[in-house]
Motif scaffolding. Structure first.
Motif, PDB file in Angstrom:
ATOM      1  N   LEU A 213     -51.492 -19.057  42.547  1.00 34.58           N
ATOM      2  CA  LEU A 213     -49.968 -18.151  43.562  1.00 34.58           C
ATOM      3  C   LEU A 213     -50.277 -19.918  44.537  1.00 34.58           C
ATOM      4  CD1 LEU A 213     -52.418 -15.437  44.766  1.00 34.58           C
ATOM      5  CD2 LEU A 213     -49.638 -15.685  43.883  1.00 34.58           C
ATOM      6  N   TYR A 214     -50.630 -21.100  44.697  1.00 34.12           N
ATOM      7  CA  TYR A 214     -51.351 -22.231  45.678  1.00 34.12           C
ATOM      8  C   TYR A 214     -49.675 -22.715  45.408  1.00 34.12           C
ATOM      9  CZ  TYR A 214     -51.722 -26.339  48.452  1.00 34.12           C
ATOM     10  OH  TYR A 214     -52.074 -26.932  49.087  1.00 34.12           O
ATOM     11  N   ASN A 215     -50.056 -23.157  43.513  1.00 37.44           N
ATOM     12  CA  ASN A 215     -49.324 -24.019  43.519  1.00 37.44           C
ATOM     13  C   ASN A 215     -47.732 -23.592  42.998  1.00 37.44           C
ATOM     14  OD1 ASN A 215     -51.342 -26.162  42.942  1.00 37.44           O
ATOM     15  ND2 ASN A 215     -52.032 -25.082  40.480  1.00 37.44           N
ATOM     16  N   GLY A 216     -47.866 -21.961  43.050  1.00 40.64           N
ATOM     17  CA  GLY A 216     -46.314 -21.361  43.637  1.00 40.64           C
ATOM     18  C   GLY A 216     -45.311 -22.441  44.357  1.00 40.64           C
ATOM     19  N   ALA A 217     -46.329 -22.199  45.714  1.00 38.20           N
ATOM     20  CA  ALA A 217     -45.693 -22.319  47.003  1.00 38.20           C
ATOM     21  C   ALA A 217     -45.575 -23.181  46.921  1.00 38.20           C
ATOM     22  CB  ALA A 217     -46.753 -21.368  47.947  1.00 38.20           C
ATOM     23  N   MET A 218     -46.090 -24.652  46.213  1.00 37.23           N
ATOM     24  CA  MET A 218     -45.627 -26.139  46.515  1.00 37.23           C
ATOM     25  C   MET A 218     -44.459 -25.833  45.114  1.00 37.23           C
ATOM     26  SD  MET A 218     -47.864 -27.392  47.755  1.00 37.23           S
ATOM     27  CE  MET A 218     -48.417 -25.727  49.356  1.00 37.23           C
TER      28      MET A 218
ATOM     29  N   SER B 196     -40.465 -22.019  55.796  1.00 38.67           N
ATOM     30  CA  SER B 196     -41.212 -20.587  56.236  1.00 38.67           C
ATOM     31  C   SER B 196     -41.698 -19.638  54.681  1.00 38.67           C
ATOM     32  CB  SER B 196     -40.013 -20.106  56.707  1.00 38.67           C
ATOM     33  OG  SER B 196     -39.286 -18.933  56.154  1.00 38.67           O
ATOM     34  N   ASP B 197     -40.776 -20.019  54.015  1.00 38.48           N
ATOM     35  CA  ASP B 197     -41.388 -19.067  52.923  1.00 38.48           C
ATOM     36  C   ASP B 197     -42.706 -19.813  52.319  1.00 38.48           C
ATOM     37  OD1 ASP B 197     -39.534 -16.818  53.544  1.00 38.48           O
ATOM     38  OD2 ASP B 197     -38.403 -16.733  51.350  1.00 38.48           O
ATOM     39  N   GLY B 198     -42.473 -20.669  51.968  1.00 33.67           N
ATOM     40  CA  GLY B 198     -43.456 -21.932  50.805  1.00 33.67           C
ATOM     41  C   GLY B 198     -44.814 -21.917  51.187  1.00 33.67           C
TER      42      GLY B 198
ATOM     43  N   ALA C  90     -48.389 -20.149  50.683  1.00 38.90           N
ATOM     44  CA  ALA C  90     -49.509 -20.949  50.785  1.00 38.90           C
ATOM     45  C   ALA C  90     -50.310 -20.489  51.319  1.00 38.90           C
ATOM     46  CB  ALA C  90     -48.836 -22.555  51.036  1.00 38.90           C
ATOM     47  N   VAL C  91     -50.160 -20.099  52.612  1.00 36.18           N
ATOM     48  CA  VAL C  91     -51.773 -19.568  53.674  1.00 36.18           C
ATOM     49  C   VAL C  91     -52.082 -18.595  52.984  1.00 36.18           C
ATOM     50  CG1 VAL C  91     -51.591 -18.739  56.034  1.00 36.18           C
ATOM     51  CG2 VAL C  91     -50.578 -20.960  55.547  1.00 36.18           C
ATOM     52  N   SER C  92     -51.298 -17.551  52.664  1.00 36.19           N
ATOM     53  CA  SER C  92     -51.525 -16.251  51.739  1.00 36.19           C
ATOM     54  C   SER C  92     -52.336 -16.925  50.606  1.00 36.19           C
ATOM     55  CB  SER C  92     -50.358 -15.436  51.797  1.00 36.19           C
ATOM     56  OG  SER C  92     -50.781 -14.178  51.052  1.00 36.19           O
ATOM     57  N   ALA C  93     -52.177 -17.910  49.635  1.00 33.93           N
ATOM     58  CA  ALA C  93     -52.852 -17.765  48.311  1.00 33.93           C
ATOM     59  C   ALA C  93     -54.317 -18.267  48.873  1.00 33.93           C
ATOM     60  CB  ALA C  93     -51.752 -19.171  47.944  1.00 33.93           C
ATOM     61  N   LEU C  94     -54.059 -19.274  50.245  1.00 33.19           N
ATOM     62  CA  LEU C  94     -55.593 -19.344  50.281  1.00 33.19           C
ATOM     63  C   LEU C  94     -56.177 -17.834  50.768  1.00 33.19           C
ATOM     64  CD1 LEU C  94     -54.790 -22.967  52.345  1.00 33.19           C
ATOM     65  CD2 LEU C  94     -55.591 -22.093  49.795  1.00 33.19           C
TER      66      LEU C  94
ATOM     67  N   THR D  18     -54.923 -25.669  60.304  1.00 29.85           N
ATOM     68  CA  THR D  18     -53.694 -26.470  59.853  1.00 29.85           C
ATOM     69  C   THR D  18     -52.265 -26.049  59.178  1.00 29.85           C
ATOM     70  OG1 THR D  18     -55.148 -28.006  60.548  1.00 29.85           O
ATOM     71  CG2 THR D  18     -53.373 -28.478  59.789  1.00 29.85           C
ATOM     72  N   GLY D  19     -52.594 -24.735  58.934  1.00 32.75           N
ATOM     73  CA  GLY D  19     -51.923 -24.303  58.055  1.00 32.75           C
ATOM     74  C   GLY D  19     -51.524 -23.502  58.538  1.00 32.75           C
ATOM     75  N   THR D  20     -51.843 -22.432  59.500  1.00 30.59           N
ATOM     76  CA  THR D  20     -51.627 -21.006  60.318  1.00 30.59           C
ATOM     77  C   THR D  20     -50.584 -22.134  61.114  1.00 30.59           C
ATOM     78  OG1 THR D  20     -53.446 -20.077  59.202  1.00 30.59           O
ATOM     79  CG2 THR D  20     -52.038 -19.741  61.570  1.00 30.59           C
ATOM     80  N   ASN D  21     -51.190 -22.858  61.905  1.00 30.73           N
ATOM     81  CA  ASN D  21     -50.143 -23.524  62.642  1.00 30.73           C
ATOM     82  C   ASN D  21     -48.912 -23.978  62.761  1.00 30.73           C
ATOM     83  OD1 ASN D  21     -49.585 -24.665  65.291  1.00 30.73           O
ATOM     84  ND2 ASN D  21     -50.726 -26.770  65.131  1.00 30.73           N
ATOM     85  N   LEU D  22     -48.721 -24.901  61.262  1.00 35.81           N
ATOM     86  CA  LEU D  22     -47.249 -25.456  61.154  1.00 35.81           C
ATOM     87  C   LEU D  22     -46.648 -24.374  60.098  1.00 35.81           C
ATOM     88  CD1 LEU D  22     -48.953 -27.526  57.916  1.00 35.81           C
ATOM     89  CD2 LEU D  22     -47.698 -28.000  59.702  1.00 35.81           C
ATOM     90  N   LEU D  23     -47.637 -22.945  59.485  1.00 41.27           N
ATOM     91  CA  LEU D  23     -47.056 -21.701  59.560  1.00 41.27           C
ATOM     92  C   LEU D  23     -46.005 -21.185  60.678  1.00 41.27           C
ATOM     93  CD1 LEU D  23     -45.539 -19.370  57.550  1.00 41.27           C
ATOM     94  CD2 LEU D  23     -47.132 -18.037  57.771  1.00 41.27           C
ATOM     95  N   ASP D  24     -46.645 -21.758  61.196  1.00 41.14           N
ATOM     96  CA  ASP D  24     -46.140 -20.481  63.319  1.00 41.14           C
ATOM     97  C   ASP D  24     -45.047 -21.455  64.067  1.00 41.14           C
ATOM     98  OD1 ASP D  24     -48.538 -19.095  63.287  1.00 41.14           O
ATOM     99  OD2 ASP D  24     -49.724 -20.497  64.708  1.00 41.14           O
TER     100      ASP D  24
END
Length: 197
Positions: free
Chosen positions: A73-78, A54-56, A60-64, A41-47
């Protein structure tokens, strides 16, 4: 084939739902065990990401996928996504994980549009939203309320036609939680009035 981007509100709402699922797969110490479906789902949202998100989402996807420091890393993306979605009213709806996690905000009650046609006698009333049209023969004055979920109504058109052959005044208005967006009146036998937002 071109990818259609969702509205910013829709994307932010989808991200908020996704972050709830991510938070549900996290331990109190910040270690995350997301399912394949959550990662997909995260990858689909990013696509399908909008430029604002897009940056956030990428962060987030990268952090996971990281073996350590996932929570930071994830909380920074949030935080990035909260800033990107602030204009939608959903900027505080992103779940964090680990020690920095905060409880989800209580959802606010939905706003509503109030459609009104004034006058005396009866009228044929039609209103159209992005979800379609409705038509009713009504006794005046008439009022109905429709929900505003922030995405469904790109415009509202309300029209009333007096079914009385006598000279009369008919009016319409569209308001949302006490703020009137449109009003109009018309006089005469079988008069028609319309309002739009």
């Amino acid at each position: 084939m071109a990818t259609v981007q969702p509205s910013l509100f829709t994307q932010c709402a989808d991200i908020a739902t996704w972050t709830e699922n991510v938070a549900g797969s996290a331990d109190a110490d910040g270690s995350v065990h997301p399912s394949t479906a959550v990662l997909s789902t995260g990858t689909n949202l990013l696509d399908h990401a909008r430029p604002e998100t897009s940056d956030g989402l990428a962060a987030a996807v990268s952090a996971l996928a990281q073996p350590t420091d996932v929570a930071d890393l994830y909380n920074g993306a949030m935080d990035q996504l909260s800033a990107a979605c602030a204009s939608t009213g959903l900027g505080d709806g992103f779940e964090k994980i680990g020690a920095a996690a905060t409880p989800s905000p209580t959802p606010s009650s939905p706003e509503h549009y109030t459609l009104s046609v004034t006058g005396s006698g009866s009228a044929n009333v039609v209103w159209t939203t992005a979800d379609g049209s409705q038509q009713h023969d009504v006794t005046l004055p008439w009022t109905t309320t429709i929900p505003d979920d922030g995405t469904a109504y790109y415009s509202i058109v309300l029209a009333g036609t007096s079914t009385s052959g006598s000279a009369a005044t008919i009016g319409c208005s569209i308001s949302e939680d006490g703020t009137t967006f449109a009003t109009n009146t018309s006089s005469g036998a079988y008069s028609t009035v319309s309002c739009s937002k």
